[in-house]
Design a protein around this motif. Structure first.
Motif, PDB file in Angstrom:
ATOM      1  N   ASP A   1      42.350  27.283  41.597  1.00 49.79           N
ATOM      2  CA  ASP A   1      41.947  26.253  40.651  1.00 49.79           C
ATOM      3  C   ASP A   1      40.664  26.785  40.020  1.00 49.79           C
ATOM      4  OD1 ASP A   1      41.817  23.983  39.267  1.00 49.79           O
ATOM      5  OD2 ASP A   1      41.247  22.667  40.914  1.00 49.79           O
ATOM      6  N   TRP A   2      40.669  26.970  38.699  1.00 47.94           N
ATOM      7  CA  TRP A   2      39.499  27.562  38.049  1.00 47.94           C
ATOM      8  C   TRP A   2      39.285  26.892  36.706  1.00 47.94           C
ATOM      9  CZ3 TRP A   2      39.083  33.269  35.946  1.00 47.94           C
ATOM     10  CH2 TRP A   2      37.758  33.520  35.616  1.00 47.94           C
ATOM     11  N   ASN A   3      38.331  25.992  36.690  1.00 54.24           N
ATOM     12  CA  ASN A   3      37.981  25.306  35.450  1.00 54.24           C
ATOM     13  C   ASN A   3      36.461  25.293  35.348  1.00 54.24           C
ATOM     14  OD1 ASN A   3      37.542  23.560  33.317  1.00 54.24           O
ATOM     15  ND2 ASN A   3      39.258  22.242  33.851  1.00 54.24           N
ATOM     16  N   ILE A   4      35.936  25.973  34.341  1.00 56.12           N
ATOM     17  CA  ILE A   4      34.474  26.137  34.281  1.00 56.12           C
ATOM     18  C   ILE A   4      33.743  24.821  34.036  1.00 56.12           C
ATOM     19  CG2 ILE A   4      34.379  28.591  33.662  1.00 56.12           C
ATOM     20  CD1 ILE A   4      34.098  27.687  30.732  1.00 56.12           C
ATOM     21  N   PHE A   5      34.469  23.792  33.620  1.00 52.20           N
ATOM     22  CA  PHE A   5      33.806  22.498  33.394  1.00 52.20           C
ATOM     23  C   PHE A   5      34.010  21.519  34.553  1.00 52.20           C
ATOM     24  CE2 PHE A   5      34.384  24.064  29.004  1.00 52.20           C
ATOM     25  CZ  PHE A   5      33.026  24.198  28.712  1.00 52.20           C
ATOM     26  N   SER A   6      34.640  21.988  35.640  1.00 47.57           N
ATOM     27  CA  SER A   6      34.812  21.093  36.791  1.00 47.57           C
ATOM     28  C   SER A   6      33.539  21.138  37.659  1.00 47.57           C
ATOM     29  CB  SER A   6      36.035  21.498  37.604  1.00 47.57           C
ATOM     30  OG  SER A   6      35.794  22.722  38.238  1.00 47.57           O
ATOM     31  N   LYS A   7      33.505  20.316  38.721  1.00 46.90           N
ATOM     32  CA  LYS A   7      32.313  20.268  39.586  1.00 46.90           C
ATOM     33  C   LYS A   7      32.048  21.626  40.228  1.00 46.90           C
ATOM     34  CE  LYS A   7      32.509  15.370  40.636  1.00 46.90           C
ATOM     35  NZ  LYS A   7      32.972  14.370  41.592  1.00 46.90           N
ATOM     36  N   VAL A   8      33.172  22.281  40.679  1.00 47.49           N
ATOM     37  CA  VAL A   8      33.045  23.625  41.250  1.00 47.49           C
ATOM     38  C   VAL A   8      33.484  24.595  40.163  1.00 47.49           C
ATOM     39  CG1 VAL A   8      33.697  25.116  43.170  1.00 47.49           C
ATOM     40  CG2 VAL A   8      33.725  22.635  43.454  1.00 47.49           C
TER      41      VAL A   8
ATOM     42  N   LYS B   1      41.201  23.300  27.088  1.00 43.85           N
ATOM     43  CA  LYS B   1      41.032  22.590  28.365  1.00 43.85           C
ATOM     44  C   LYS B   1      40.372  23.449  29.442  1.00 43.85           C
ATOM     45  CE  LYS B   1      44.937  19.485  27.654  1.00 43.85           C
ATOM     46  NZ  LYS B   1      46.284  19.109  28.080  1.00 43.85           N
ATOM     47  N   THR B   2      40.268  24.754  29.205  1.00 41.71           N
ATOM     48  CA  THR B   2      39.679  25.748  30.132  1.00 41.71           C
ATOM     49  C   THR B   2      40.216  25.632  31.565  1.00 41.71           C
ATOM     50  OG1 THR B   2      37.747  24.402  30.654  1.00 41.71           O
ATOM     51  CG2 THR B   2      37.537  25.955  28.810  1.00 41.71           C
ATOM     52  N   ASP B   3      41.509  25.314  31.672  1.00 38.42           N
ATOM     53  CA  ASP B   3      42.134  25.238  32.996  1.00 38.42           C
ATOM     54  C   ASP B   3      42.807  26.591  33.262  1.00 38.42           C
ATOM     55  OD1 ASP B   3      43.248  24.440  35.324  1.00 38.42           O
ATOM     56  OD2 ASP B   3      44.228  22.647  34.537  1.00 38.42           O
ATOM     57  N   TYR B   4      42.005  27.576  33.659  1.00 35.63           N
ATOM     58  CA  TYR B   4      42.491  28.954  33.726  1.00 35.63           C
ATOM     59  C   TYR B   4      43.575  29.170  34.782  1.00 35.63           C
ATOM     60  CZ  TYR B   4      38.301  29.700  30.945  1.00 35.63           C
ATOM     61  OH  TYR B   4      37.346  29.605  29.977  1.00 35.63           O
ATOM     62  N   GLY B   5      43.418  28.524  35.931  1.00 38.34           N
ATOM     63  CA  GLY B   5      44.400  28.705  37.012  1.00 38.34           C
ATOM     64  C   GLY B   5      45.780  28.223  36.598  1.00 38.34           C
TER      65      GLY B   5
END
Lengths: 271, 65
Positions: free
Chosen positions: A16-23, A234-238
């Motif tokens: 799970d890799w989203n640069i705008f998420s908490k992690v 959406k920057t949802d890379y994963g």
């Protein structure tokens, strides 16, 4: 070295890799992205739309390309000029093709809606999903039919003349020659053109993005545009990586099936 | 390549194949099995079962395909 980006995308697909998420970093989630994919109705619908688009566009291109190649095998006045003009779309960048067709079809501005309105047809790719879909198919046909024509032309030029002369002496008509001689002898060339066009049509992004942006609604939201929207805005890379891997998987399987058909056909014909 | 393919007796797959082809077919099928499993079966039987089945499937295809 060429496989490195592929393995990287496969690797990222398990995180799970989203640069705008908490992690902000990569968080290992196992097969969760793939689990999410198989239940994502929008993604499955975009696959269906891409397959429909590919079927329409590639079928028309193959038939039209074959017909034009047959035509260009004959001698007529202005053949060289027609051949050059016909191959011009191939030299245009896909993004420019999309921009050109957008200008052509823009409601209230483009010449196409204007002239169609003169004959009583309300053409609007922003309002009618069917018009938008048909226009994307038409644009792809306009752009890529010359490729099929040139490939077929090369194949036709390489065929031996004797069987055709013999068939004509025996009284075979044009349809019989096409069906029993030209098409079987051109089979590897036809399959190669088909193989390349299917691959390209499945991953179409830029032309359609410029023309319709995936709309109206979701009608032209093909798989490439879907992946782009998940990865960039959406920057949802994963999740985007998992989608890319699945798209690559479908393309590889399809190409492998076609390649097997070509090699089997060649082995059976002994060429 | 061709002579290698022909010297081997034909397996249950409907085409001439070498070892790489059979492993490739096995991997492709196992990916499809995993996706279908996640979509339809995983709520009842865990995905690990699909992985074990895939390993068996790849072995069977590579050995007798």
């Amino acid at each position: 070295m060429g496989l490195l980006p592929f393995f990287y995308v496969v690797y990222v697909g398990f995180f799970d890799w989203n640069i705008f998420s908490k992690v902000a970093g990569l968080v290992y989630t196992g097969a969760n992205n793939y689990r999410r994919l198989v239940f994502d109705a929008d993604f499955l619908a975009s696959i269906q739309r891409s397959v429909t688009f590919t079927l329409w566009a590639v079928s028309i291109e193959m038939v039209l390309g074959m017909a034009l190649a047959q035509l260009l095998m004959r001698d007529f006045v202005g053949k060289g000029f027609f051949r050059a003009i016909h191959a011009l779309p191939l030299t245009v960048a896909p993004i420019a093709v999309g921009a050109t067709w957008r200008l052509l079809t823009m409601p209230g501005l483009g010449p196409l809606p204007y002239y169609l309105k003169q004959i009583g047809f309300d053409y609007n790719i922003g309002r009618y999903p069917t018009h938008a879909f048909a226009t994307t198919v038409l644009m792809d046909v306009w752009h890529w039919t010359p490729f099929v024509t040139l490939t077929m032309l090369a194949g036709l030029s390489a065929l031996p003349r004797e069987p055709f002369e013999q068939a004509m002496v025996d009284g075979a008509n044009r349809w019989q020659i096409l069906r029993h001689l030209t098409l079987p002898m051109l089979r590897p060339v036809i399959l190669t053109a088909l193989f390349l066009r299917i691959m390209d049509a499945l991953r179409i992004v830029d032309e359609v993005f410029m023309l319709t942006g995936g709309g109206p609604g979701m009608r032209t939201h093909y798989i490439g545009i879907f992946v782009w929207r998940v990865v960039f805005p959406k920057t949802d890379y994963g999740y985007g990586s998992a989608m890319s891997v699945l798209l690559l998987y479908f393309t590889i399987v399809l190409c492998w099936l076609l390649l097997t058909t070509i090699t089997q056909a060649r082995r059976e014909s002994g060429t | 390549m061709t002579s290698q393919r022909r010297s081997r007796p034909r397996g249950f797959l409907p085409m001439d194949t070498n070892l790489f082809d059979r492993i490739f077919i096995g991997v492709v099928l196992s990916v499809a099995l995993h996706l279908l499993w996640m979509r339809f079966v995983e709520q009842v039987i865990p995905l690990t079962v699909a992985t074990v089945l895939s390993v068996i499937l790849i072995y069977v295809i590579a050995r007798w395909g």
